[in-house]
Scaffold this motif. Structure first.
Motif, PDB file in Angstrom:
ATOM      1  N   GLY A 225     110.834  79.922 -11.368  1.00 11.53           N
ATOM      2  CA  GLY A 225     110.986  79.133 -10.137  1.00 11.53           C
ATOM      3  C   GLY A 225     109.677  78.030 -10.303  1.00 11.53           C
ATOM      4  O   GLY A 225     109.198  77.783  -9.014  1.00 11.53           O
ATOM      5  N   GLY A 226     109.269  77.659 -11.545  1.00  6.85           N
ATOM      6  CA  GLY A 226     108.869  76.430 -11.470  1.00  6.85           C
ATOM      7  C   GLY A 226     109.537  75.532 -10.810  1.00  6.85           C
ATOM      8  O   GLY A 226     108.468  74.623 -10.593  1.00  6.85           O
ATOM      9  N   TRP A 227     110.496  75.021 -11.133  1.00  5.12           N
ATOM     10  CA  TRP A 227     111.481  73.737 -11.237  1.00  5.12           C
ATOM     11  C   TRP A 227     110.844  74.064  -9.470  1.00  5.12           C
ATOM     12  O   TRP A 227     110.862  72.987  -8.581  1.00  5.12           O
ATOM     13  N   SER A 228     111.546  75.126  -8.985  1.00  2.00           N
ATOM     14  CA  SER A 228     111.261  74.775  -7.202  1.00  2.00           C
ATOM     15  C   SER A 228     110.019  75.096  -6.314  1.00  2.00           C
ATOM     16  O   SER A 228     109.802  74.379  -5.484  1.00  2.00           O
ATOM     17  N   GLN A 229     108.834  75.862  -7.069  1.00  2.00           N
ATOM     18  CA  GLN A 229     107.951  75.170  -6.993  1.00  2.00           C
ATOM     19  C   GLN A 229     107.545  73.592  -7.087  1.00  2.00           C
ATOM     20  O   GLN A 229     107.059  73.521  -5.530  1.00  2.00           O
TER      21      GLN A 229
END
Length: 239
Positions: A83-87
């Motif tokens: 989920g890092g990119w979405s964050q």
């Protein structure tokens, strides 16, 4: 005075590198990986800033260069776990509406596995390779996307040519989806390996985007073969 002499020279300072002892039952490769993680400044920054992994800095650095995660943008993050990119996308497109006076964007995360909720992102369990996935994505977005991005990589086989073919197939499938869901002028970002995307993939992207470039952001480890392909100015699906 002696302290001033040592300032900036590195002499007289403690070695701050964290050393990891080889525990019983732990392979040397695991010990080396753990040591690298503990001493990686991106890993440390991710923990301090609340990102779910150091990969967040890859999309930060790519977007700093190309500027596609603008307030109000609608983003599809393929294979978004953990989920890092979405964050990063949530913050940059103003999905939470925290930047007053700026358009509010949307972030849609797609993955095969369920992931812990990310405030401001809409997460869906979906195989994007399945029939009708593009229609579902457009339905969830209520229209088309401005950005389709993917940090996906197939599980490593240990055989570089095979791994290259596997990730090329993933990129090809991601392009298929992008053709169906992107707005004209949209952006496509995907991870590739080795020397970059295959010539046939680059040729395909050049037909449907105004500009196609390879980039290796600083957050991508120097010993990693990964690169990212960034295609901007979507022209629309060929008739």
């Amino acid at each position: 005075m002696s302290g001033e002499k040592n300032k900036g020279s590195g002499r007289g300072r403690r070695d701050l590198t964290i050393r990891v002892k080889t525990a019983k039952g732990r392979k040397l490769s695991s010990t080396l990986w753990l040591r690298r993680q503990l001493n990686d400044p991106y890993v440390q920054s991710a923990r301090a800033e609340g990102y779910r992994g150091r990969a967040a800095y890859k999309i930060i650095e790519i977007d700093d260069k190309f500027g596609f995660l603008r307030p109000g943008a609608r983003v599809v993050d393929l294979g978004h776990a953990p989920g890092g990119w979405s964050q990063v996308a949530v913050a940059r497109v103003n999905a939470l509406g925290e930047r007053r006076g700026k358009p509010v964007g949307r972030v849609l995360g797609i993955d095969l596995q369920e992931v812990e909720a990310i405030p401001g992102a809409e997460l869906h369990v979906l195989d994007f390779l399945s029939e009708g996935a593009d229609a579902l994505v457009r339905d969830w977005l209520g229209g088309r996307a401005d950005v389709v991005m993917s940090d996906m990589a197939a599980a490593s086989s240990g055989h570089p040519p095979t791994d290259h073919l596997r990730i090329s197939a993933l990129v090809e499938a991601a392009i298929d989806l992008a053709e169906e869901v992107l707005e004209p002028g949209g952006t496509f970002v995907a991870k590739v390996l080795g020397g970059g995307a295959d010539a046939s993939l680059v040729a395909r992207l050049n037909r449907i985007f105004a500009k196609v470039q390879h980039v290796k952001p600083p957050a991508s480890r120097s010993d990693s073969s990964e690169k990212f392909i960034v295609a901007t100015g979507f022209r629309g699906k060929p008739v």
